[in-house]
Design a protein around this motif. Structure first.
Motif, PDB file in Angstrom:
ATOM      1  N   SER A   9      75.721  38.231  85.014  1.00  0.00           N
ATOM      2  CA  SER A   9      75.562  38.415  83.324  1.00  0.00           C
ATOM      3  C   SER A   9      74.094  37.733  83.157  1.00  0.00           C
ATOM      4  N   GLY A  10      73.135  38.506  83.364  1.00  0.00           N
ATOM      5  CA  GLY A  10      71.743  38.162  83.335  1.00  0.00           C
ATOM      6  C   GLY A  10      71.585  37.301  84.447  1.00  0.00           C
ATOM      7  N   ALA A  94      80.972  36.646  75.797  1.00  0.00           N
ATOM      8  CA  ALA A  94      81.472  38.076  75.750  1.00  0.00           C
ATOM      9  C   ALA A  94      80.675  38.941  76.729  1.00  0.00           C
ATOM     10  N   GLY A  95      79.523  38.761  76.561  1.00  0.00           N
ATOM     11  CA  GLY A  95      78.759  39.539  77.697  1.00  0.00           C
ATOM     12  C   GLY A  95      79.041  39.134  79.194  1.00  0.00           C
ATOM     13  N   VAL A 100      81.995  41.300  84.065  1.00  0.00           N
ATOM     14  CA  VAL A 100      83.245  41.363  85.012  1.00  0.00           C
ATOM     15  C   VAL A 100      83.835  42.642  84.776  1.00  0.00           C
ATOM     16  N   LEU A 101      83.856  43.183  83.863  1.00  0.00           N
ATOM     17  CA  LEU A 101      84.431  44.877  83.795  1.00  0.00           C
ATOM     18  C   LEU A 101      83.388  45.841  84.724  1.00  0.00           C
ATOM     19  N   ASP A 102      82.049  45.415  84.227  1.00  0.00           N
ATOM     20  CA  ASP A 102      81.252  46.180  85.194  1.00  0.00           C
ATOM     21  C   ASP A 102      81.203  46.013  86.597  1.00  0.00           C
ATOM     22  N   ILE A 120      86.642  34.746  72.619  1.00  0.00           N
ATOM     23  CA  ILE A 120      85.969  35.670  73.295  1.00  0.00           C
ATOM     24  C   ILE A 120      86.478  37.061  73.268  1.00  0.00           C
ATOM     25  N   ALA A 121      87.714  37.105  73.705  1.00  0.00           N
ATOM     26  CA  ALA A 121      88.291  38.522  73.423  1.00  0.00           C
ATOM     27  C   ALA A 121      87.891  39.225  72.025  1.00  0.00           C
ATOM     28  N   GLN A 122      88.171  38.307  70.829  1.00  0.00           N
ATOM     29  CA  GLN A 122      87.835  39.001  69.786  1.00  0.00           C
ATOM     30  C   GLN A 122      86.535  39.440  69.661  1.00  0.00           C
TER      31      GLN A 122
END
Length: 293
Positions: A9-10, A94-95, A100-102, A120-122
């Motif tokens: 993430s960066g 959130a990023g 993780v999805l990526d 974070i989910a929100q």
């Protein structure tokens, strides 16, 4: 089928683990303040995979196997008075979740977060709505000013620093005796084991303070939550002393069509006796999702 990996993430590295059927329904779990992914109860994860979910969990930044931002140092106590901190935000976290999805190759997933993980989910749902199939917010709040902790919970979390894995195990049990569910027994042996494992992986109390600074400096998410259109589930314990039930009610009231479930006797944990009911609710909201045309 299980696998582990590290997402980027960066400049931040995010350690993750995934389990369940290879062709299962993608579900991302986001853990709360200061807790590593090892604190997701095995029984809950097993129930989720038995329901056909492919379950991913990860260490938020500043805990566990993910990057610890030690160069940011220990936040000043003034952060908790001014509610201003320049270190990182819930949007940054959130990023991390999206990274993780990526890394898993998931275009979208059902997202479930507990406590800080719910915040974070929100935030993920607000900022990346196309990546979130459904939102489940557990024991959380849309604003640090709603559902403020009972003083006894604040005192429990402000315990003395621990210097070894056995002290960490004792402290974890003490904390959950205060914030856990008064209506259900605690698995204290599992708590001790998870605390020892966490201490061995990475012990960083300054990192927890940095996460807390991101919480207290966050803006009210209700304006963003009102724009959400994905199916949303809000779960909360009626006896939660850390994020009091007004936090769950405010979250559910903000999201159009959200379902709110409040469990009597549940505190700020995921008691084993309630896990089948919780998973049934998660499965039901996941079934409401329909792919975009």
């Amino acid at each position: 089928m299980e696998a582990d990996g590290v997402a980027r993430s960066g400049r931040i590295r995010i350690a993750w683990s995934v389990e369940g059927p290879a062709d299962g329904t993608p579900l991302l779990l986001i853990m709360g303040l200061g807790l590593q992914m090892v604190f997701w109860p095995p029984g809950l994860r097993r129930l989720l995979t038995d329901h056909g979910f492919r379950v991913a969990r990860f260490d938020n930044r500043d805990v566990g196997g993910s990057t610890h931002l030690t160069e940011l140092g220990l936040p000043s106590p003034l952060v908790f008075l001014t509610r201003r901190w320049r270190g990182y935000t819930l949007a940054d976290m959130a990023g991390d979740a999206v990274s993780v999805l990526d890394d898993l190759g998931w275009q979208s997933a059902h997202v479930l977060g507990v406590s800080l993980g719910g915040m974070i989910a929100q935030t993920t749902a607000i900022r990346y709505p196309d990546r979130v199939r459904t939102l489940t917010s557990v024991s959380s709040t849309p604003s640090p000013r709603i559902g403020r902790p009972h003083p006894r919970a604040t005192v429990a979390l402000a315990g003395l620093p621990v210097r070894d894995r056995e002290a960490a195990a004792r402290q974890m049990v003490r904390v959950f005796r205060v914030i856990g569910s008064p209506g259900y027994p605690h698995d204290e042996q599992w708590l001790r084991e998870a605390a020892r494992h966490s201490f061995d992986r990475a012990h960083d109390p300054d990192g927890v303070r940095r996460q807390l600074s991101a919480i207290v400096s966050a803006q009210d998410r209700r304006p963003g939550l009102r724009r959400l259109r994905m199916p949303t589930l809000v779960l909360h314990g009626a006896a939660d002393p850390l994020v009091r039930p007004s936090g769950g009610r405010a979250t559910a009231s903000a999201v159009p069509g959200a379902k709110l479930v409040v469990y009597p006797g549940m505190g700020h944990d995921l008691p084993g006796a309630l896990q089948p009911a919780i998973v049934d609710e998660v499965d039901a909201v996941a079934r409401q999702w329909t792919p975009a045309d």
